[in-house]
Design an enzyme around this catalytic site. Sequence first.
Site, PDB file in Angstrom:
ATOM      1  N   TYR A 226     -10.448 -58.266 -53.429  1.00 58.04           N
ATOM      2  CA  TYR A 226     -11.122 -59.491 -54.156  1.00 58.04           C
ATOM      3  C   TYR A 226     -11.809 -60.245 -53.210  1.00 58.04           C
ATOM      4  O   TYR A 226     -11.999 -61.490 -53.820  1.00 58.04           O
ATOM      5  CB  TYR A 226      -9.812 -60.099 -54.834  1.00 58.04           C
ATOM      6  N   HIS A 356      -1.936 -42.785 -73.223  1.00 57.52           N
ATOM      7  CA  HIS A 356      -2.350 -44.127 -72.897  1.00 57.52           C
ATOM      8  C   HIS A 356      -3.914 -44.284 -72.922  1.00 57.52           C
ATOM      9  O   HIS A 356      -4.495 -43.420 -72.326  1.00 57.52           O
ATOM     10  CB  HIS A 356      -1.979 -44.535 -71.745  1.00 57.52           C
ATOM     11  N   ALA A 357      -4.427 -45.136 -73.615  1.00 57.51           N
ATOM     12  CA  ALA A 357      -6.020 -45.152 -73.710  1.00 57.51           C
ATOM     13  C   ALA A 357      -6.678 -45.319 -72.402  1.00 57.51           C
ATOM     14  O   ALA A 357      -6.379 -46.209 -71.642  1.00 57.51           O
ATOM     15  CB  ALA A 357      -6.410 -46.330 -74.725  1.00 57.51           C
ATOM     16  N   HIS A 386     -11.932 -52.627 -76.045  1.00 60.09           N
ATOM     17  CA  HIS A 386     -11.666 -52.694 -74.931  1.00 60.09           C
ATOM     18  C   HIS A 386     -12.088 -51.542 -74.110  1.00 60.09           C
ATOM     19  O   HIS A 386     -12.873 -51.759 -73.254  1.00 60.09           O
ATOM     20  CB  HIS A 386     -10.115 -53.193 -74.562  1.00 60.09           C
ATOM     21  N   GLU A 387     -11.928 -50.321 -74.832  1.00 58.48           N
ATOM     22  CA  GLU A 387     -12.445 -49.329 -73.893  1.00 58.48           C
ATOM     23  C   GLU A 387     -13.653 -49.161 -73.983  1.00 58.48           C
ATOM     24  O   GLU A 387     -14.408 -48.504 -72.736  1.00 58.48           O
ATOM     25  CB  GLU A 387     -11.946 -47.945 -74.476  1.00 58.48           C
ATOM     26  N   HIS A 390     -15.323 -50.832 -71.007  1.00 60.10           N
ATOM     27  CA  HIS A 390     -15.390 -49.892 -69.870  1.00 60.10           C
ATOM     28  C   HIS A 390     -16.601 -49.101 -69.891  1.00 60.10           C
ATOM     29  O   HIS A 390     -17.397 -48.964 -68.935  1.00 60.10           O
ATOM     30  CB  HIS A 390     -14.286 -49.146 -69.500  1.00 60.10           C
ATOM     31  N   GLU A 414     -11.904 -55.022 -66.834  1.00 61.40           N
ATOM     32  CA  GLU A 414     -10.780 -54.969 -68.132  1.00 61.40           C
ATOM     33  C   GLU A 414     -11.279 -56.041 -69.078  1.00 61.40           C
ATOM     34  O   GLU A 414     -10.749 -55.916 -70.420  1.00 61.40           O
ATOM     35  CB  GLU A 414      -9.585 -55.283 -67.400  1.00 61.40           C
ATOM     36  N   TRP A 486      13.383 -56.007 -61.714  1.00 64.14           N
ATOM     37  CA  TRP A 486      12.562 -55.899 -62.595  1.00 64.14           C
ATOM     38  C   TRP A 486      13.015 -56.907 -63.866  1.00 64.14           C
ATOM     39  O   TRP A 486      12.149 -57.678 -64.297  1.00 64.14           O
ATOM     40  CB  TRP A 486      12.546 -54.709 -63.284  1.00 64.14           C
ATOM     41  N   ARG A 490      11.362 -60.332 -65.436  1.00 64.58           N
ATOM     42  CA  ARG A 490      11.036 -60.381 -66.865  1.00 64.58           C
ATOM     43  C   ARG A 490      11.508 -61.601 -67.311  1.00 64.58           C
ATOM     44  O   ARG A 490      10.967 -62.177 -68.306  1.00 64.58           O
ATOM     45  CB  ARG A 490      11.461 -59.028 -67.380  1.00 64.58           C
ATOM     46  N   HIS A 514       1.506 -47.684 -66.377  1.00 60.82           N
ATOM     47  CA  HIS A 514       0.757 -48.143 -65.153  1.00 60.82           C
ATOM     48  C   HIS A 514       1.565 -47.959 -63.811  1.00 60.82           C
ATOM     49  O   HIS A 514       1.186 -47.762 -63.005  1.00 60.82           O
ATOM     50  CB  HIS A 514       0.270 -49.517 -65.080  1.00 60.82           C
ATOM     51  N   ARG A 523      -4.943 -56.908 -62.357  1.00 60.60           N
ATOM     52  CA  ARG A 523      -6.402 -56.887 -63.125  1.00 60.60           C
ATOM     53  C   ARG A 523      -6.293 -57.447 -64.704  1.00 60.60           C
ATOM     54  O   ARG A 523      -7.065 -58.087 -65.113  1.00 60.60           O
ATOM     55  CB  ARG A 523      -6.884 -55.553 -62.986  1.00 60.60           C
ATOM     56  N   TYR A 524      -5.444 -56.993 -65.079  1.00 58.15           N
ATOM     57  CA  TYR A 524      -5.122 -57.564 -66.610  1.00 58.15           C
ATOM     58  C   TYR A 524      -4.790 -58.620 -66.815  1.00 58.15           C
ATOM     59  O   TYR A 524      -5.201 -59.429 -67.869  1.00 58.15           O
ATOM     60  CB  TYR A 524      -4.008 -56.389 -67.222  1.00 58.15           C
TER      61      TYR A 524
HETATM   62  O1  X8Z Z   1      -3.930 -50.219 -70.131  1.00 57.70           O
HETATM   63  C1  X8Z Z   1      -4.748 -51.016 -70.766  1.00 57.70           C
HETATM   64  C2  X8Z Z   1      -5.953 -50.499 -71.242  1.00 57.70           C
HETATM   65  C3  X8Z Z   1      -6.809 -49.165 -70.678  1.00 57.70           C
HETATM   66  S1  X8Z Z   1      -7.228 -49.833 -69.265  1.00 57.70           S
HETATM   67  C4  X8Z Z   1      -5.499 -49.772 -72.767  1.00 57.70           C
HETATM   68  N1  X8Z Z   1      -4.168 -52.350 -71.062  1.00 57.70           N
HETATM   69  C5  X8Z Z   1      -3.013 -52.616 -70.486  1.00 57.70           C
HETATM   70  C6  X8Z Z   1      -1.874 -52.301 -71.128  1.00 57.70           C
HETATM   71  O2  X8Z Z   1      -1.835 -51.572 -71.989  1.00 57.70           O
HETATM   72  O3  X8Z Z   1      -0.661 -52.426 -70.518  1.00 57.70           O
HETATM   73  C7  X8Z Z   1      -5.055 -53.064 -71.753  1.00 57.70           C
HETATM   74  C8  X8Z Z   1      -4.238 -54.508 -71.711  1.00 57.70           C
HETATM   75  C9  X8Z Z   1      -3.181 -54.393 -70.704  1.00 57.70           C
HETATM   76 ZN    ZN Z   2      -8.848 -51.121 -69.268  1.00 56.94          ZN
END
Ligand code: X8Z
Ligand code: ZN
Length: 613
Positions: A226, A356-357, A386-387, A390, A414, A486, A490, A514, A523-524
């Site tokens: 960063y 997962h998108a 969102h996608e 990218h 993101e 964890w 939380r 993830h 990053r999110y």
């Molecule tokens: O993973 C994602 C995107 C793809 S980069 C769908 N996101 C995180 C998640 O789903 O946990 C977007 C928001 C947070």
């Molecule tokens: Zn994303």
Amino acid sequence: MSFIYQRRQLWLGVFFLLSVGLALMSCTDNPDSLSTAAPGSKEEAEKFIQDAEKRLLELNIKGQRADWVKSTFITDDTEAIAAEANERLIGATTELAEQARRYENLDLSPELKRKLKLLKLSLTLPAPKDPAERTELTKLTAAMEGDYGKGKYCPEGDKGKCLTLPEIEQIIATSRDPEELKRMWLGWHQIAVPIRKDYVRFVELSNKGAKEMGFKDTGAMWRSKYDMEPDAFAAEMERLWQQVKPLYDSLYTYTRRKLSEKYGKEVVPEDKPIPAHLLGNMWAQSWGNIYPLLAPANADRGYDLTAILKARNTDEKQMVRYGEAFFTSLGFEPLPSTFWERSLFKQPADREVVCHASAWDIDYEKDVRLKQCVQINEEDFSVVHHELGHNYYQMAYSTKPFLFRDSANDAFHEAIGDTVALSVTPPYLKQLGFIDKVPDPSADIGFLLDRALDKIAFLPFGYLVDQWRWKVFSGEIGPNDYNKAWWELREKYQGVAPPAPRSEQDFDPGAKYHVPANTPYARYFLAAILQFQFHRALCREAGFSGPLYQCSIYGNKKAGEKLKTMLAMGQSEPWPVALKAMTGEEKMDATAIIDYFAPLKSWLDEQNGKKTE
Ligand code: X8Z
Ligand code: ZN
């Protein structure tokens, strides 16, 4: 395989290329001795980077293709092919990063210096030099993501009908039966149990790779990306979290009381953490799906986007078309025809895919793709934007040199699509013909509450995932405490608890994409804050002067131009330079998200019985 994924491969590719180049120079395996090796000349440095970029591009394209096929058709074979491609990329990248050290102390142009630096930081998955260990690691990571992708819950045992993640998520989003929600929650979390032992080994091997590259551990390597010291980055995250925490606290208190009213004090006691299965989302990371339970009596937002989309018989492709239309309204080009031909929009019935998108950049030019098992609902309406953020970023920086084809930092990538989706306001929905009239201003609180349930509820989750992972990589959290730690995080940050007792037999972090896919998560968190900063700047550019939450930049070419200019910079400058180009500001700053939600904050505090300041 999201954009992040590609980035990893991109870098892997870079290293690959470099490594091939390196093979010609006799070099030691010891990075320390390399750093003291005779420095190369400026001309050599230029040639080195030039060759590396060319070769890396080729290798990354190959890696992307292997990965695309694996993610859209999970089999033992596609997994093995993708793992091999990844292994080659990592091997090459590692060697190239070492080679780059020869040029470290030369008086090079800022551009070349930056490329050398980026080269060294590019890996998300550092791997040991030992070939057997490297193979083991890339196989493990492919298998972990594959296991997650194939994960199912079979309520009646293996012989009955099994539910895939999108099906389970749909139940979690809409069911109001606590017992059913609990079954779904527990059923899905079972898929992570077999991933645990792979994850333990993955941490060992990846840390070994990070150390060999001169980092303390993999987490330290992630935090070094960063344009600031890794410790300063961690402090920056904490500073931002402290800025937004009061907003989360207000939303949390209100939500817990409403859930307690709905489910009763035995299920949701008002002085205990909220059970994680009642928030409308498998990970309790965004709560928009329970808006109907929380809607203010006299200030409901006045429409239901999911119901509207369904009533209009919207299909998956049409969902994506809406996203594209927003970008073209800003002056961006329509998506290329190959995007429509090659993307995956719908979960196939006949094969396993990673649902997962993610947004892909297959050839680092125009062959961009979306992979998303699109559901026809409000949540996925946002995810589509969102996608596409990218994909438009990828196309915007595609004319830059290869090593600059990425976002200013990963949070920028993101944040772009989400920034655009903040402009999906009631007047915009009226323009689309989704609603007949813009709801009365009394509906604003409902609108803001719905949005906060996604954006504000997300913040502590966005923050804690890598708090956990950084500690796992550093060894502060050992395998015997993975699950316990964890849930401590939380509870500490989100204030949620599991619906039933958990143990170290479980591996609940592994039930979040993830973690098995090894995609960094800080990053999110940053993007959730940054997108409001971007929104504020673009609204200013568009000449909007009302409350930030009412602004939509739809159709505004001036705002579009500003956005495009920043996207086209790619990673060519440190991120504060890109931030300044778009916002005039040099620091990430939570005042925009705080301003945006200010009317809601006052309202929540009133509801919570606190005096507003
Ligand atoms: O993973 C994602 C995107 C793809 S980069 C769908 N996101 C995180 C998640 O789903 O946990 C977007 C928001 C947070
Ligand atoms: Zn994303």
